[in-house]
Enzyme design. Structure first.
Site: not given
Ligand code: EPU
Length: 415
Positions: A22-23, A116, A121, A304, A396
């Protein structure tokens, strides 16, 4: 609303085929917006999130066909650059359209996803990087409005690792003028997969999979065929299901290297795991041993997997500690596990899990995707019946979950 019912206590045995990630699929489909031609994308899982992104892409004017596990995507005519709240609120990952729209169209208006179940996030790191590349960013009425006549390359140093942030910047940089260097980039396999697709489209990217990615902008990209990598989180979830239920199983169509940190921890817990190039074999022990885990960005132990691993530790021999370093609120499953008889105490970012001899079935509520998966695992080993509500979270991210589990011998059905 649908519910999943599980009659626990049956060992799972057999073979399970893992779907596409998915990701990986989500950013790759969004990257289709960067090209004028047609892309054929394979190994796409049929999930609610994928359907949501298709709606978003169609809203921009893209033509999308989804057949079996294949998507044909053509974004020749982009007629709209707004991602509305109604869609974004159901899927945070919608934010990955920001980079491609900005790069291709010079503008994007994307609803801010909001917090969420697992944390606030924010997307400040994405936005700061776009600004460094020459975009003007305004946040108004719940929307991010980004505009740029022409993005230019920049040196981006992420304060902390962000997966979709790295992907967004990479997608914006491929059509920017000049060179972009991303330092402290996410090294997740999904980032590398996206880079590989972009390279097939004509992008110039080096270093994906390391913490420094260099992107040399090009004039235009063309559509390209690509097959997305297997879903490492789905794979690991089934591995834990075999182990916890004391069964023996084979997880196929996987890249074992992508979940090596989980495999190492499972072996430490006394679970027998053997690997071939594209499969893993799991044999559950008489009793699983308690081990400690700490979540980290890739190649560390994935957040995850945290909830599912906690379900496994809830019935292990001894006490383990589980530290959540990525999200500030990713212990929502704990309260539900307590209702099933688990012995877990939360101390800030740490959960102390004291293994119990058995869990008992109970009505529980899913709060997010991986929490839901952990409750499924708990339900599979619990005595009696577990009823899980709010199962749309599972839809999802886990393709035909009940079917796959039933084929392995689980007593699970949806009402
Ligand atoms: N963060 C910030 N500011 C930003 C971006 C991130 O503070 O601009 C924080 C987030 O709040 C979090 C941390 O940094 O505390 C890491 O967040 P990241 O941006 O890496 O997460 P994401 O890209 O939103 C993806 C996956 C998630 C997975 C995380 C961590 C996708 C679509 N989602 O999320 O997947 O948990 O990386 O590996 O790729 C899931 O599949 O269930 C899922 C939540």
């Amino acid at each position: 609303m649908d519910k999943i019912i599980i009659q626990g206590g049956k060992p799972l045995n057999g073979i399970v085929k893992i779907s596409g990630a998915k990701n990986s699929a989500l950013p790759i489909m969004a990257a289709g917006l960067l090209a004028e031609g047609t892309s054929v994308l394979k190994n796409i899982p049929d999930l609610l999130d994928i359907r949501t992104l298709i709606k978003l892409l169609e809203g921009f004017g893209a033509k999308v066909q989804f057949n079996q596990d294949q998507i044909t995507l053509n974004a020749h005519h982009i007629t709209n650059t707004e991602a509305p709240y109604e869609l974004v609120k159901t899927m945070r990952a919608s934010v990955v359209v920001l980079g491609p729209l900005l790069a291709r169209m010079g503008k994007a208006r994307v609803s801010l996803p909001g917090g969420c179940a697992i944390g606030a996030r924010p997307i400040d790191r994405h936005l700061k990087a776009f600004e460094a590349m020459g975009a003007e960013i305004k946040v108004e009425a719940g929307y991010v409005e980004a505009t740029a006549k022409k993005l230019h390359g920049a040196t981006i140093i992420f304060d902390d690792i962000t997966v979709t942030g790295t992907e967004n910047v990479m997608m914006a940089a491929v059509l920017a003028e000049g060179t972009t260097i991303i330092h402290n980039a996410a090294r997740e396999p999904e980032v590398t997969d996206l880079a590989e697709y972009l390279i097939k489209m004509g992008a110039q990217i080096t270093g994906a999979g390391t913490d420094t990615i260099t992107i040399q902008g090009v004039e235009r990209l063309q559509g390209a065929p690509h097959s997305v990598i297997p879903d490492r989180i789905e794979a690991g979830t089934y591995m834990m299901a075999f182990a916890m239920t004391g069964g023996t199983g084979q997880v196929t169509h996987v890249v074992p290297e992508h979940f090596a940190s989980l495999t190492a921890k499972m072996r430490e817990a006394g679970i027998e795991i053997t690997e071939s190039e594209t499969e893993v074999f799991v044999k559950g022990p008489q009793k699983i041993k308690s081990v400690d885990v700490v979540t980290h960005p890739y190649p560390g132990f994935a957040t995850d997997f945290q909830a599912q691993f906690m379900a496994m530790m809830a019935i292990a021999d001894g006490t383990s500690t589980i530290s959540e370093n990525i999200f500030e609120n990713r212990f929502m499953h704990v309260g539900e596990m307590l209702r099933m008889g688990a012995d877990i105490r939360i101390e800030g970012k740490l959960a102390v899990v004291k293994g119990v001899s058995h869990l008992s079935g109970a009505p529980v509520m899913a709060t997010d995707l991986r929490a839901s998966a952990s409750l499924i695992l708990a339900g599979l080993v619990a005595e009696g019946e577990t009823e899980i509500s709010r199962v749309y979270h599972l839809d999802r991210g886990y393709e035909v979950l009940e079917k796959k589990l039933s084929q392995l011998g689980a007593q699970i059905w949806r009402v």
